[in-house]
Design an enzyme around this catalytic site. Structure first.
Site, PDB file in Angstrom:
ATOM      1  N   GLU A 109      -3.219   7.445  -4.287  1.00  0.00           N
ATOM      2  CA  GLU A 109      -3.172   6.198  -3.525  1.00  0.00           C
ATOM      3  C   GLU A 109      -3.070   5.008  -4.463  1.00  0.00           C
ATOM      4  O   GLU A 109      -3.794   4.962  -5.459  1.00  0.00           O
ATOM      5  CB  GLU A 109      -4.442   6.080  -2.679  1.00  0.00           C
ATOM      6  CG  GLU A 109      -4.491   4.827  -1.809  1.00  0.00           C
ATOM      7  CD  GLU A 109      -5.838   4.679  -1.118  1.00  0.00           C
ATOM      8  OE1 GLU A 109      -5.899   4.878   0.101  1.00  0.00           O
ATOM      9  OE2 GLU A 109      -6.825   4.368  -1.805  1.00  0.00           O
ATOM     10  N   TYR A 157       0.864  -1.187   0.000  1.00  0.00           N
ATOM     11  CA  TYR A 157       0.000   0.000   0.000  1.00  0.00           C
ATOM     12  C   TYR A 157       0.898   1.233   0.000  1.00  0.00           C
ATOM     13  O   TYR A 157       1.842   1.307   0.803  1.00  0.00           O
ATOM     14  CB  TYR A 157      -0.878   0.001   1.264  1.00  0.00           C
ATOM     15  CG  TYR A 157      -1.670   1.285   1.400  1.00  0.00           C
ATOM     16  CD1 TYR A 157      -2.960   1.368   0.891  1.00  0.00           C
ATOM     17  CD2 TYR A 157      -1.116   2.420   2.002  1.00  0.00           C
ATOM     18  CE1 TYR A 157      -3.681   2.555   0.979  1.00  0.00           C
ATOM     19  CE2 TYR A 157      -1.829   3.601   2.095  1.00  0.00           C
ATOM     20  CZ  TYR A 157      -3.108   3.669   1.580  1.00  0.00           C
ATOM     21  OH  TYR A 157      -3.815   4.835   1.657  1.00  0.00           O
TER      22      TYR A 157
END
Ligand SMILES: Nc1ncnc2c1ncn2[C@@H]1O[C@H](COP(=O)(O)OP(=O)(O)OP(=O)(O)O)[C@@H](O)[C@H]1O
Ligand SMILES: [Mg+2]
Length: 205
Positions: A185, A101
């Site tokens: 993101e 992530y």
């Protein structure tokens, strides 16, 4: 303004970040044709401006173009958290070795950007952050300096990401700055069995 995943994917590609080959379709027949061009086996992904698509059944592997058509027919029109699916993206499947992530978010209170990264990427970063906060690294970014190679290496090390991910962290910062974004993101950023780092999902605000 939030971008759709396929738009974020395009921005990433323009900035030199590796992404899977993909096409957008608004009908099941188009999804089938896209799958044919992409080599047959594809991942069919709902394009909605909300998270949790996978869990809602909006991300599915199709073994061949005929399956892609059936899957796209199921996903198109689906309601995901109040968002109706109008388009799907068909993407080439990637052999994933591990999922990470990474994001840059504006920390409004502090008036600066924060890099958030974890070696435990995939679908549920919120769960990881809640149950194992130590697995999620947060690194402040000096806006004047931005993310240099050295800063990217620092973020990668703080999150136990492979060293190769640092190059992507520099490019992602360039996406943020050049596109004037408030959020970038990638979940998951993956390492393939061939050691390449690819962005398999993207969210840009
Ligand atoms: N091109 C691909 N090849 C192989 N696997 C993929 C591909 N795209 C997605 N996946 C797998 O599906 C999972 C979910 O995909 P993705 O992150 O795009 O959706 P999501 O996380 O459910 O959606 P959102 O981020 O909107 O919550 C990924 O973690 C990855 O394991
Ligand atoms: Mg995702």
């Amino acid at each position: 303004m939030d971008l759709f995943e396929h738009q974020a994917r395009e921005l990433f590609e323009e900035h030199g970040i590796l992404v899977p080959q993909a096409e957008v379709a608004d009908t099941a027949k188009e999804a089938r044709a896209g799958a044919e061009r992409l080599g047959g086996r594809v991942v069919v992904k709902a394009q909605v401006k909300t998270g949790g698509r996978g869990k809602a059944g909006g991300v599915k592997v199709a073994a061949d173009p005929a399956a892609a058509e059936i899957t796209a027919r199921q996903i198109l029109g689906m309601d995901i958290k109040g968002h109706t699916v109008r388009k799907v993206m068909v993407a080439q499947p990637v052999e994933i070795e591990s999922e990470f992530y990474v994001s840059y978010v504006l920390d409004r209170a502090a008036g600066r950007f924060l890099a958030i990264a974890s070696a435990e990427g995939g679908m549920d970063i919120e769960e990881v952050a809640a149950s194992r906060p130590e697995a999620v690294a947060r690194v402040e970014i000096d806006p004047a300096a931005g993310v240099s190679e050295a800063k990217a290496a620092e973020i990668a090390a703080a999150a136990s990401l492979p060293g190769e991910a640092a190059g992507v962290l520099v490019k992602l910062w360039q996406v943020l700055i050049r596109e004037d974004a408030l959020l970038v993101e990638v979940n998951p950023l993956v390492r393939t069995d061939r050691g390449e780092i690819l962005a398999l999902d993207g969210k840009v605000t």
